[in-house]
Motif scaffolding. Structure first.
Motif, mmCIF file in Angstrom:
data_model
loop_
_atom_site.group_PDB
_atom_site.id
_atom_site.type_symbol
_atom_site.label_atom_id
_atom_site.label_comp_id
_atom_site.label_asym_id
_atom_site.label_seq_id
_atom_site.Cartn_x
_atom_site.Cartn_y
_atom_site.Cartn_z
ATOM 1 N N LYS A 1 0.694 -1.164 -0.032
ATOM 2 C CA LYS A 1 -0.112 0.014 0.169
ATOM 3 C C LYS A 1 0.868 1.174 0.063
ATOM 4 O O LYS A 1 1.816 1.461 0.851
ATOM 5 C CB LYS A 1 -0.917 0.069 1.502
ATOM 6 C CG LYS A 1 -1.812 1.113 1.136
ATOM 7 C CD LYS A 1 -3.106 1.048 2.146
ATOM 8 C CE LYS A 1 -3.957 2.312 2.277
ATOM 9 N NZ LYS A 1 -4.224 2.916 0.969
ATOM 10 N N GLU B 1 2.790 2.236 -2.524
ATOM 11 C CA GLU B 1 4.161 2.352 -3.040
ATOM 12 C C GLU B 1 3.713 2.625 -4.551
ATOM 13 O O GLU B 1 2.862 2.475 -4.878
ATOM 14 C CB GLU B 1 4.750 1.263 -2.891
ATOM 15 C CG GLU B 1 4.591 -0.120 -3.231
ATOM 16 C CD GLU B 1 5.400 -1.297 -3.378
ATOM 17 O OE1 GLU B 1 6.684 -1.104 -2.877
ATOM 18 O OE2 GLU B 1 5.182 -2.295 -3.689
ATOM 19 N N LEU C 1 -5.897 1.592 -6.120
ATOM 20 C CA LEU C 1 -4.658 1.428 -6.721
ATOM 21 C C LEU C 1 -5.247 1.830 -7.816
ATOM 22 O O LEU C 1 -6.006 2.010 -8.585
ATOM 23 C CB LEU C 1 -4.842 -0.510 -6.720
ATOM 24 C CG LEU C 1 -3.810 -0.770 -7.810
ATOM 25 C CD1 LEU C 1 -2.503 -0.641 -7.314
ATOM 26 C CD2 LEU C 1 -4.065 -2.397 -7.964
ATOM 27 N N GLN D 1 0.583 11.129 -4.803
ATOM 28 C CA GLN D 1 0.673 9.852 -4.175
ATOM 29 C C GLN D 1 1.239 10.308 -2.542
ATOM 30 O O GLN D 1 0.800 9.931 -1.695
ATOM 31 C CB GLN D 1 1.731 8.974 -4.436
ATOM 32 C CG GLN D 1 2.280 7.922 -3.714
ATOM 33 C CD GLN D 1 3.172 7.069 -4.478
ATOM 34 O OE1 GLN D 1 4.368 7.496 -5.023
ATOM 35 N NE2 GLN D 1 2.932 5.771 -4.753
ATOM 36 N N THR E 1 -1.701 3.964 -4.275
ATOM 37 C CA THR E 1 -0.782 2.901 -4.825
ATOM 38 C C THR E 1 -0.730 3.062 -6.294
ATOM 39 O O THR E 1 -1.755 2.946 -6.804
ATOM 40 C CB THR E 1 -1.273 1.604 -4.054
ATOM 41 O OG1 THR E 1 -1.335 1.633 -2.972
ATOM 42 C CG2 THR E 1 -0.134 0.532 -4.263
#
Lengths: 338, 352
Positions: free
Chosen positions: B47, B49, B187, B213, B219
């Protein structure tokens, strides 16, 4: 270090001066090339770099007299070609459709295009496309020309050239097609080769193969190359001299080391600062150039980069900056250095 | 690899994913073979990244993204996704209706900002469409959300009623990003989001994605072919070749200490803007990528690998962690014994 930039008349193969190529469209006039000066030294690679719409490809097409007219029109300028043992030729004085220009085009001046799939003729074999060109320019019969074509395909590193000479473009991979295109371009041993984004459509490992091939062929044939690209990596790898273009003008011209290590024009600096570099992962943020490209239909007063330039002054917004050339042959178009 | 069930920070866990496309022949459309676009991919995403997925055309990176989005029905394998409410679902088993819940949580940004926006819809309609189809909010709240999103991606609210053709490539890509963000996804699959853009604009969009982000904790799975962009934006990187992941590692480790010969060759092939660094001819890969319809036996890279030995032709290496820990995975028989070259460091010191 700076000897890549031509200092003597004899070192110059081709010289573009004050070139203006406009497109008269129904929405207005696009000044795609708006006063371009570039000197191409003999036997060197000149990288012409800039973002889309800066006029780099139209400059290349103007040199070949391949701008479609209308809507395009070469409004002003001279393009002088200096063959080694002959009288200089003023390219723009030739009729693009007549014999003299057609002899020059293909034989002395050749071009590699970006998209090998769309610029090769799909209904002729690769061999036929080389043979056609060779027979136009040299007194060879078909068998001789075919031998010559196989030899060219071999030179550009196509395996089994004797078989592949009879293949159609769709039977080849992207990298092979681009090799075939280079073979066609180099078939008549041109003095000046224009490569317009020659590797943009290729994968990175294939791109590396093609760049190395172009370096080797350039050494072997001594061709002068105009390398049109937006990729600063390709320029750093290939070019001896670099011309940076913005909105139809050359804004900086210098040998490659000087340009990359001591860039002067704020646009050149901005471009170099905005690319991610490998091994600099500490730098979390890129430094983009603010704003965006102006509308190509607009006629800009003053410096065309002023709106995005961090160093702009009052003067930049009203007066067009002059071309300032220093003794070592490098040039910049910016009021900062006036 | 860390399992999603035991590791609460893992949001996506892909296990042995396969996507084979049938090749039809003749009038009766007999199946004569399969293109193995994705052929046994394992990976995980934490999560918050960015996982970079890099490879040449035809390596399956885009197909992988489309499988995760379930725009394609994978042939085999599992895609385990941790929903925002903590539930773990295998997306490959869900039908159209079952997927609906997850479509809000997994969004996509496409490569081509010219073909991925409907030219007959206004900016407002485009950005609000995911809200509309998911039945979120009313007309007013959707409009407010669009305005908020335009602010977030750096576009003027005045653009709301304009059409895509009125914008440049960089601005359109911002519209595409705003659309992806509209439903607060967990995501985001970014499929080559900057490769159609000019360098100065590319940098703006990369910065925007990083900023978003940082602020919102999105993510990303960032699919691209440009190794310098991937290095810049990714926390970890997966290198793909012929439908498989050959190496997966932290970014600095991958570029500084590559363990797969393909990674080494790929990095050696990048032309450097630094004129002092030239391509190393000895590192050049010969030939082309083999066809994914008929991949070579054994290690798929052995036909082009300078280090290939007999065993590489015989047996297929698995993606396994090297040495200790769970940070660096490689699929190469000789990974432990080879010393490979890191990516050449590029340096240009340009003043403002």
């Amino acid at each position: 270090m700076v000897d890549s930039v031509a200092k003597n008349r004899e070192d110059i193969l081709l010289e573009v001066k004050g070139l203006k190529t406009y497109f008269h469209t129904e929405y207005g006039v696009v000044r795609a090339v708006n006063g371009v000066d570039i000197t191409f030294p003999r036997g060197k690679v000149v990288g012409v770099v800039g973002e889309s719409g800066c006029g780099k490809s139209v400059t290349a097409l103007s040199i070949m007299q391949l701008v479609s007219q209308p809507p395009g029109k070469i409004e002003a300028g001279t393009i002088m070609y200096y063959p080694e043992d002959e009288a200089p030729i003023d390219i723009l004085s030739l009729n693009p459709k007549e014999r003299k220009m057609r002899e020059l085009r293909g034989k002395e001046l050749a071009m590699i295009f970006q998209e090998p799939m769309t610029s090769l003729n799909p209904i002729y074999t690769v061999g036929d496309q080389i043979i056609e060109k060779v027979q136009v320019h040299f007194p060879m019969d078909r068998n001789e020309a075919k031998e010559y074509a196989i030899d060219m395909l071999n030179k550009v590193g196509i395996p089994d050239p004797a078989q592949r000479v009879d293949e159609y473009p769709h039977q080849m991979s992207g990298g092979m097609r681009q090799r075939a295109m280079i073979a066609i371009a180099l078939a008549c041993d041109p003095r000046f080769l224009i490569a317009d984004e020659p590797t943009t459509a290729l994968d990175v490992t294939v791109q590396a193969q093609i760049l190395i091939l172009m370096q080797d062929l350039q050494q072997e044939f001594g061709t002068s190359i105009m390398l049109v690209t937006h990729d600063l990596g390709v320029v750093g790898e290939m070019a001896d001299v670099v011309a940076v273009m913005y909105m139809g003008k050359v804004v900086e011209y210098a040998d490659v080391q000087t340009l990359f290590y001591e860039p002067r024009h704020p646009y050149t600096r901005g471009l170099l600062r905005s690319i991610p570099l490998i091994g600099q992962s500490g730098a979390r943020w890129l430094s983009p150039i603010e704003g965006m490209l102006p509308d190509p239909y607009d006629q800009i007063i003053g410096c065309s980069f002023a709106a995005r330039c961090p160093h702009r002054t009052e003067q930049c917004q009203h007066e067009t900056p002059p071309w300032l050339e220093s003794e070592d042959g490098r040039g910049v178009r910016c009021w900062l250095y006036a | 690899m860390p399992d999603i069930r035991t590791n609460p920070d893992v949001i996506l866990d892909v296990k042995d994913l396969k996507m084979h496309f049938p090749i039809y022949e003749g009038l009766l459309r007999k199946i004569k073979g399969h293109v193995r676009a994705v052929d046994g991919v394992d990976l995980f995403v934490r999560k918050g990244e960015t996982l970079g997925v890099v490879g040449e055309s035809g390596c399956g990176k885009t197909t992988l993204g489309r499988c995760i989005l379930r725009l394609l029905q994978p042939t085999a394998g599992q895609i385990l996704f941790r929903s925002v409410d903590g539930e773990i679902a295998n997306l490959t088993e869900l039908d159209h209706k079952g997927m609906k819940k997850y479509r809000q949580e997994i969004q996509v940004i496409f490569q081509d900002p010219f073909s991925s926006l409907n030219s007959r819809m206004t900016v407002e309609e485009i950005i609000a469409e995911p809200l509309f189809v998911n039945d979120i909010g009313n007309r007013q709240s959707r409009q407010d959300r669009v305005a908020e999103l335009l602010d977030a991606v750096g576009l003027s609210r005045r653009y709301m009623h304009r059409y895509p053709h009125e914008f440049s490539g960089g601005q359109r890509q911002r519209i595409g990003i705003a659309r992806a963000l509209s439903v607060h996804p967990e995501l985001i699959i970014c499929d080559e989001p900057v490769s159609a853009l000019d360098v100065s604009i590319q940098a703006q969009v990369i910065n925007l994605l990083s900023e978003l982000q940082q602020e919102e904790g999105y993510t990303y799975i960032f699919v691209a072919h440009d190794l310098s962009v991937i290095e810049h934006i990714s926390h970890r990187v997966a290198v793909m070749y012929l439908g498989q992941i050959v190496e997966l590692s932290e970014t600095d480790e991958l570029y500084g200490n590559p363990k797969h010969p393909y990674t080494e060759a790929l990095m050696a092939a990048i032309p450097s803007p630094d004129p002092a660094i030239k391509l190393d001819r000895s590192m050049l890969l010969s030939g082309n990528v083999p066809s994914p319809a008929n991949p070579p036996p054994g290690c798929r890279f052995h036909t082009r690998c300078r280090y290939a030995q007999e065993k590489c032709k015989q047996s297929e290496p698995r993606l396994v962690p090297i040495a200790d820990g769970e940070a660096h995975y490689v699929a190469c028989h000789r990974a432990e014994e080879l010393t490979l070259r890191p990516a050449p460091k590029q340096a240009l010191d340009v003043a403002q």
